[in-house]
Design a protein around this motif. Structure first.
Motif, PDB file in Angstrom:
ATOM      1  N   ARG A  70       0.828  -1.211   0.000  1.00 44.47           N
ATOM      2  CA  ARG A  70       0.000   0.000   0.000  1.00 44.47           C
ATOM      3  C   ARG A  70       0.856   1.253   0.000  1.00 44.47           C
ATOM      4  NH1 ARG A  70      -2.928  -0.155   5.073  1.00 44.47           N
ATOM      5  NH2 ARG A  70      -4.101  -1.811   4.055  1.00 44.47           N
ATOM      6  N   TRP A  71       2.012   1.168   0.640  1.00 44.83           N
ATOM      7  CA  TRP A  71       2.864   2.353   0.747  1.00 44.83           C
ATOM      8  C   TRP A  71       4.056   2.315  -0.197  1.00 44.83           C
ATOM      9  CZ3 TRP A  71       0.570   6.292   2.466  1.00 44.83           C
ATOM     10  CH2 TRP A  71      -0.446   6.159   3.423  1.00 44.83           C
ATOM     11  N   GLY A  72       3.906   1.579  -1.305  1.00 43.66           N
ATOM     12  CA  GLY A  72       4.846   1.719  -2.414  1.00 43.66           C
ATOM     13  C   GLY A  72       6.053   0.822  -2.395  1.00 43.66           C
ATOM     14  N   PHE A  73       6.135  -0.113  -1.446  1.00 47.65           N
ATOM     15  CA  PHE A  73       7.271  -1.032  -1.434  1.00 47.65           C
ATOM     16  C   PHE A  73       6.983  -2.184  -2.395  1.00 47.65           C
ATOM     17  CE2 PHE A  73       7.808   1.151   2.590  1.00 47.65           C
ATOM     18  CZ  PHE A  73       9.175   1.358   2.639  1.00 47.65           C
ATOM     19  N   LYS A  74       7.929  -2.491  -3.262  1.00 47.53           N
ATOM     20  CA  LYS A  74       7.745  -3.548  -4.247  1.00 47.53           C
ATOM     21  C   LYS A  74       8.119  -4.915  -3.699  1.00 47.53           C
ATOM     22  CE  LYS A  74       8.699  -0.464  -8.158  1.00 47.53           C
ATOM     23  NZ  LYS A  74       9.538  -0.223  -9.365  1.00 47.53           N
ATOM     24  N   SER A  75       8.892  -4.937  -2.619  1.00 48.92           N
ATOM     25  CA  SER A  75       9.370  -6.195  -2.050  1.00 48.92           C
ATOM     26  C   SER A  75       9.097  -6.218  -0.553  1.00 48.92           C
ATOM     27  CB  SER A  75      10.870  -6.363  -2.315  1.00 48.92           C
ATOM     28  OG  SER A  75      11.434  -7.333  -1.465  1.00 48.92           O
ATOM     29  N   LEU A  76       8.452  -7.283  -0.069  1.00 50.31           N
ATOM     30  CA  LEU A  76       8.188  -7.426   1.357  1.00 50.31           C
ATOM     31  C   LEU A  76       9.492  -7.564   2.138  1.00 50.31           C
ATOM     32  CD1 LEU A  76       6.242  -7.738   3.701  1.00 50.31           C
ATOM     33  CD2 LEU A  76       6.033 -10.170   3.132  1.00 50.31           C
ATOM     34  N   ALA A  77      10.450  -8.284   1.576  1.00 48.72           N
ATOM     35  CA  ALA A  77      11.738  -8.457   2.260  1.00 48.72           C
ATOM     36  C   ALA A  77      12.459  -7.118   2.405  1.00 48.72           C
ATOM     37  CB  ALA A  77      12.612  -9.447   1.490  1.00 48.72           C
ATOM     38  N   HIS A  78      12.419  -6.307   1.338  1.00 50.76           N
ATOM     39  CA  HIS A  78      13.050  -4.980   1.384  1.00 50.76           C
ATOM     40  C   HIS A  78      12.355  -4.099   2.423  1.00 50.76           C
ATOM     41  CE1 HIS A  78      14.947  -1.297   0.016  1.00 50.76           C
ATOM     42  NE2 HIS A  78      13.757  -0.749  -0.175  1.00 50.76           N
ATOM     43  N   PHE A  79      11.028  -4.153   2.454  1.00 51.60           N
ATOM     44  CA  PHE A  79      10.272  -3.384   3.433  1.00 51.60           C
ATOM     45  C   PHE A  79      10.650  -3.793   4.857  1.00 51.60           C
ATOM     46  CE2 PHE A  79       6.451  -3.632   6.207  1.00 51.60           C
ATOM     47  CZ  PHE A  79       6.330  -2.282   6.493  1.00 51.60           C
ATOM     48  N   SER A  80      10.669  -5.096   5.122  1.00 50.21           N
ATOM     49  CA  SER A  80      10.969  -5.579   6.469  1.00 50.21           C
ATOM     50  C   SER A  80      12.370  -5.163   6.910  1.00 50.21           C
ATOM     51  CB  SER A  80      10.832  -7.104   6.515  1.00 50.21           C
ATOM     52  OG  SER A  80       9.503  -7.503   6.225  1.00 50.21           O
ATOM     53  N   ARG A  81      13.331  -5.231   5.990  1.00 53.14           N
ATOM     54  CA  ARG A  81      14.701  -4.852   6.328  1.00 53.14           C
ATOM     55  C   ARG A  81      14.794  -3.367   6.645  1.00 53.14           C
ATOM     56  NH1 ARG A  81      16.741  -6.334   2.079  1.00 53.14           N
ATOM     57  NH2 ARG A  81      17.175  -4.379   0.986  1.00 53.14           N
ATOM     58  N   LYS A  82      14.180  -2.527   5.804  1.00 55.18           N
ATOM     59  CA  LYS A  82      14.208  -1.091   6.031  1.00 55.18           C
ATOM     60  C   LYS A  82      13.453  -0.716   7.311  1.00 55.18           C
ATOM     61  CE  LYS A  82      16.594   0.509   2.579  1.00 55.18           C
ATOM     62  NZ  LYS A  82      17.853   1.267   2.811  1.00 55.18           N
TER      63      LYS A  82
END
Length: 326
Positions: free
Chosen positions: A301-313
């Motif tokens: 919903r907030w523009g992250f293309k990768s769940l793994a990238h989101f979780s890391r950030k």
């Protein structure tokens, strides 16, 4: 205490307000009444006035969630938040205050300033201060939780008063922006989901502009206005996974080099700013909806293309995983 509500079946122009008015009690009881209810909803203060008729004052208190708005109108009076009250009536907030009418004399940390209609003053409630209102006046306070303020502006100490004149460039961009927020609060359709979240986003935009001015990063009114426009565009398009410097520059009609230069003196680069805003919005959703929120849905919903990238950030930014934030 009065609680105003929208007419049944109609869109709410403003959220329900809690209202206190000293005129409901006898003149000799008004000071105590005002102090009691200010301590309950706003901040612990000691109040005095010179009128033989007692203090005439009222406030409307609006709860937007994390952000509160208090609309205060009062005749001549004087308030102080003393070291004793700092201990007795603890309050950890930043007050972003727009003066709508009258004048206020502010004494804080050895400073004495006069704020007039159209000005904005910013201070926290963790340090002592005195305010004097020589005649009838009205102000609107946007209350920001201290923890939220420090989380976003770790290096900004509000021990000293911050004053933005409504007629002086480039500082007047802050009063103008806050007036726009007030207009939004008054005219928004409160039957629509997340209206309070949009108001909160606007307040943070004003605070970011204020921080840039105080730190000296904003060089001119044009710079401040352009930076604010860019931030607003970013806030409105965070859901777009393709939001990037090139797309922003193209949409706003400015050069990519000029766009990046706007953020040269800011704490975060343009791309870092976009990621930070996405993370803050995602965290707000996780806190708001708790275990009912799907982490993958929130991240996309907030523009992250990768769940793994989101979780890391997310872990890098907040020190916990998204699942621990719910």
């Amino acid at each position: 205490m009065k609680r105003s509500n929208a007419t049944a079946g109609s869109a709410s122009v403003v959220p329900p307000a809690v209202t206190f008015d000293t005129r409901v009690v006898a003149p000799h009881e008004r000071i105590d009444y005002w102090e009691e209810h200010c301590a309950e909803r706003v901040v612990g203060l000691r109040c005095s006035c010179l009128s033989e008729n007692g203090l005439t004052a009222r406030y409307h208190y609006f709860d937007f969630g994390r952000i509160k708005m208090i609309d205060i109108a009062a005749d001549e009076h004087f308030v102080e938040r003393t070291p004793y009250l700092l201990r007795r009536r603890e309050k950890d907030s930043a007050f972003l205050t727009l003066i709508l009418s009258g004048k206020v004399f502010v004494n804080r940390a050895g400073q004495c300033a006069v704020a007039e209609a159209g000005d904005v003053v910013l201070y926290d409630t963790n340090h002592a201060y005195m305010h004097g209102f020589p005649a009838h006046g009205r102000q609107v306070i946007f209350e920001i939780p201290g923890d939220d303020f420090r989380d976003r502006f770790a290096d900004w100490n509000l021990r000293e008063l911050v004053h933005f004149g409504g007629s002086t460039n480039p500082g007047r961009i802050v009063p103008i922006a806050l007036q726009n927020v007030l207009h939004s609060a008054r005219t928004s359709n409160w039957s629509v989901e997340n209206t309070a979240g949009l108001i909160e986003d606007e307040i943070w935009e004003v605070m970011e502009t204020a921080c840039s001015l105080v730190s000296g990063r904003t060089r001119s009114t044009y710079h401040a206005q352009t930076l604010r426009r860019v931030r607003r565009h970013i806030a409105e398009n965070l859901h777009d996974p393709d939001l990037c410097p090139a797309s922003i520059a193209s949409t706003m009609g400015i050069g990519l080099r000029q766009l990046n230069r706007l953020f040269e003196d800011e704490p975060l680069s343009l791309m870092e700013f976009i990621v930070a805003k996405r993370l803050e919005s995602a965290r707000s959703d996780l806190l708001r909806y708790g275990s009912g929120a799907s982490i993958s849905d929130v991240s996309y919903r907030w523009g992250f293309k990768s769940l793994a990238h989101f979780s890391r950030k997310f872990r890098e930014r907040f020190g916990v995983s998204p699942s621990r934030c719910r």
